[in-house]
Each structure stands twice: as C-alpha cells, then as structure tokens.
Design a protein around this motif. Structure first.
Motif, short mmCIF file in Angstrom:
data_model
loop_
_atom_site.label_atom_id
_atom_site.label_comp_id
_atom_site.label_asym_id
_atom_site.label_seq_id
_atom_site.Cartn_x
_atom_site.Cartn_y
_atom_site.Cartn_z
N ALA A 136 9.84 14.38 3.95
CA ALA A 136 9.09 12.97 4.51
C ALA A 136 10.86 11.48 4.79
CB ALA A 136 8.31 11.33 3.75
N GLU B 284 13.18 -3.78 0.88
CA GLU B 284 12.19 -2.91 0.19
C GLU B 284 13.87 -3.09 -1.52
OE1 GLU B 284 13.03 1.77 0.55
OE2 GLU B 284 12.78 0.67 1.70
N ARG C 185 -0.80 -1.61 -4.99
CA ARG C 185 0.87 -2.37 -6.17
C ARG C 185 -0.31 -2.11 -7.85
NH1 ARG C 185 5.29 -6.85 -5.41
NH2 ARG C 185 5.89 -6.72 -6.93
N GLN D 219 7.53 3.09 -6.63
CA GLN D 219 6.65 3.84 -5.18
C GLN D 219 7.16 5.18 -4.59
OE1 GLN D 219 8.92 0.68 -2.71
NE2 GLN D 219 7.36 -1.19 -3.00
N SER E 206 7.42 8.54 2.56
CA SER E 206 8.72 8.20 1.96
C SER E 206 8.30 7.17 1.34
CB SER E 206 9.25 7.96 3.16
OG SER E 206 9.20 7.03 4.45
N ARG E 207 8.91 6.73 -0.06
CA ARG E 207 9.41 5.30 -0.11
C ARG E 207 9.02 3.94 1.35
NH1 ARG E 207 12.65 2.30 -5.09
NH2 ARG E 207 12.53 0.70 -4.33
N LYS E 208 9.82 4.43 1.69
CA LYS E 208 10.00 3.71 2.86
C LYS E 208 8.63 3.34 3.91
CE LYS E 208 13.58 2.91 4.91
NZ LYS E 208 14.26 1.33 4.95
N THR E 209 7.78 4.37 3.69
CA THR E 209 6.96 3.86 4.07
C THR E 209 5.53 2.98 3.29
OG1 THR E 209 6.56 6.15 5.21
CG2 THR E 209 4.14 5.75 5.03
N SER F 274 6.41 0.92 0.93
CA SER F 274 6.88 -0.24 0.25
C SER F 274 6.78 -1.14 1.83
CB SER F 274 8.12 -0.08 0.22
OG SER F 274 8.36 -0.51 1.67
N THR F 275 6.57 -0.41 2.64
CA THR F 275 5.64 -1.41 4.15
C THR F 275 4.45 -1.38 4.16
OG1 THR F 275 6.76 0.61 5.58
CG2 THR F 275 7.99 -1.07 5.79
N GLU G 71 2.92 -1.91 1.29
CA GLU G 71 1.84 -3.14 0.32
C GLU G 71 2.13 -3.93 1.00
OE1 GLU G 71 4.02 -2.51 -3.26
OE2 GLU G 71 3.49 -0.42 -3.84
N VAL G 72 3.28 -4.28 1.83
CA VAL G 72 3.93 -5.81 2.09
C VAL G 72 3.18 -6.11 3.39
CG1 VAL G 72 5.81 -6.17 0.66
CG2 VAL G 72 5.64 -5.21 3.31
N ARG H 195 3.69 -4.50 6.19
CA ARG H 195 4.02 -4.80 7.43
C ARG H 195 3.93 -3.43 8.40
NH1 ARG H 195 8.65 -5.82 10.20
NH2 ARG H 195 10.30 -4.51 10.70
N PHE H 196 3.22 -2.31 7.59
CA PHE H 196 2.91 -1.13 7.99
C PHE H 196 1.50 -1.52 8.13
CE2 PHE H 196 3.25 3.99 8.50
CZ PHE H 196 2.76 3.94 9.47
N SER I 224 -1.60 5.41 8.46
CA SER I 224 -2.95 5.55 9.12
C SER I 224 -3.93 6.21 8.57
CB SER I 224 -2.91 7.15 10.24
OG SER I 224 -2.06 8.00 8.83
N ILE J 172 -3.30 9.03 5.98
CA ILE J 172 -2.53 8.29 4.98
C ILE J 172 -3.37 6.93 3.33
CG2 ILE J 172 -0.64 6.53 3.92
CD1 ILE J 172 0.76 7.76 6.24
#
Lengths: 160, 68
Positions: free
Chosen positions: A7, A150, B10, B20, B30-33, B35-36, B38-39, B41-42, B45, B48
């Motif tokens: 990923a 982040e 969380r 994360q 990814s970690r970004k996925t 984190s987003t 959780e907050v 922002r995203f 699907s 996921i």
C-alpha cells in the motif's frame, strides 16, 4: 531501511506520478513561453525543457517499472483500489479536467471565432499545462491538509 | 470526524495496543489511509471496513456507525 508495504509503495508511486505531471506542466509552460521570446532565449528554454524531460523520466520510470514488475510477478499485492491517496488522486484528476472544461468554455465565449496570430499547437500546450498544473497542485494541497492530521501513534499516547 | 460516519477505530486500537501502522500493515492499507479514516476525512470502502472489523474480531457496526 524498513520494509515498505504494498500500500505504501502504491501511494509513493502515485506521488511520483503527480510530481512527474507537475514537471511536465512546467515544461509545457516553458514551451508556451518560447512563443513570446527571442531566438537566443528560446534556445535557453529549449535546454531547460530537455533537462526537465530527463528529470521526469528519472522521477517516474523507476517506480513505474517496479510497479509493472510486481504486478507481473503476482496478481494482486501492489493494488490498493481503496485508499485515501487513490481517492485524492482521482479528485485531483477531476479538478484538472473540470478546470480545463470550464476554462475552454469561458475562452470560447471571450475569444469567439476570432483569428489568432498564435498557432493551434500553442493553445493545445497551454490547455494541457493548465490541466496538469491544476491536477498536481490539487493533489499536493489535499495531501498537505492530511499531513497536518497524521501523527497518531497509540504507544506514544499511552506513555504521555 | 465525517458528518455521515462515526468510527471507534481509535478505541479498538487502544484496546489491542496497536499503532496506526500496525493496523495498516495487518489489513494491507497504508498508515495514511487508517489515520484519515480515524479522523473522518476518508470514508472507507465496505471491504476496508470489513477487514478492520475482522481484524478486531468485532461486528462492523460496533466500529462504524451512522452519525445521528
């Protein structure tokens, strides 16, 4: 160096593609500027364009080849259709396309069918540059907003 | 937090003492996925969301719920 997950690799790949788009947009802007400068300056700009072309290949080609290689080796590990970065990449592409569509409609209304002294190739390059610029800048702006959010790590929180 | 979807990722991470990055690696994103998500922002699907629920061994509706 830590092992990069599939990923993370795919998101880095999209980041590199976007950087390539931004550099290509800059190269096209320089190309357009060539229509308004004298021959000596145009020669310098041509050198800059060639350098940028090489940089674009260096930025995009290795990760593209690696992605293709990984996909050829195995069917699925480097695919992450659902991801935040994939989503903002799609949004950025939509922003670029929408901007160009609106700009063309407005320009057609403003310029009408009047004759231009500039060749059609100039306008094609200008439109492409605008689309790529908007797409790449939109991507980076959305990524930037996310980077501010982040930093969460449970172990760090527990110790504080 | 998303206006449409609440999540308790969380809380579940805290219970399982996972970062994360650990959760991201476990479900293949990814970690970004993470984190987003959780907050808010995203919006993830279904795939996921189900992977996260399966990882924590909890029903998906315990982790994700519609905002009132």
């Amino acid at each position: 160096m830590a092992q990069q997950s599939a990923a993370q690799f795919y998101e880095r790949f999209l980041g590199r593609v976007t950087l390539g788009l931004l550099l290509l947009a800059i190269a096209l802007v320089i190309d357009c500027a060539g229509y308004f400068v004298d021959a000596a300056t145009d020669e310098v700009l041509r050198y800059v364009r060639r350098t940028l072309s090489v940089v674009i290949i260096i930025v995009v080609a290795p990760s593209t080849l690696k992605l293709m290689w990984n996909r050829w080796k195995s069917d699925s590990p480097h695919r992450e259709p659902e991801s935040f970065v994939v989503e903002i990449y799609k949004k950025a592409s939509l922003h670029g396309f929408t901007f160009v569509a609106l700009a063309l409609v407005v320009l057609q209304g403003v310029l009408g069918a009047g004759e231009s002294t500039l060749p059609a190739l100039f306008f094609i390059k200008a439109v492409l540059a605008a689309m790529l610029l908007v797409t790449s800048l939109s991507f980076y702006l959305q990524m930037q907003v996310d980077d501010d959010l982040e930093e969460d790590d449970f172990d760090d929180e527990a110790s504080s | 937090m998303s206006a449409d979807l609440n999540n308790r990722i969380r809380v579940f991470r805290a219970e399982h003492r996972m970062s994360q990055g650990d959760l991201a690696d476990a479900i293949g994103v990814s970690r970004k996925t993470i984190s987003t998500i959780e907050v808010g922002r995203f919006v993830p699907s279904t795939v996921i969301a189900l992977k996260i629920a399966r990882h924590f061994g909890a029903p998906v509706e315990e982790i994700f719920s519609l905002a009132d």
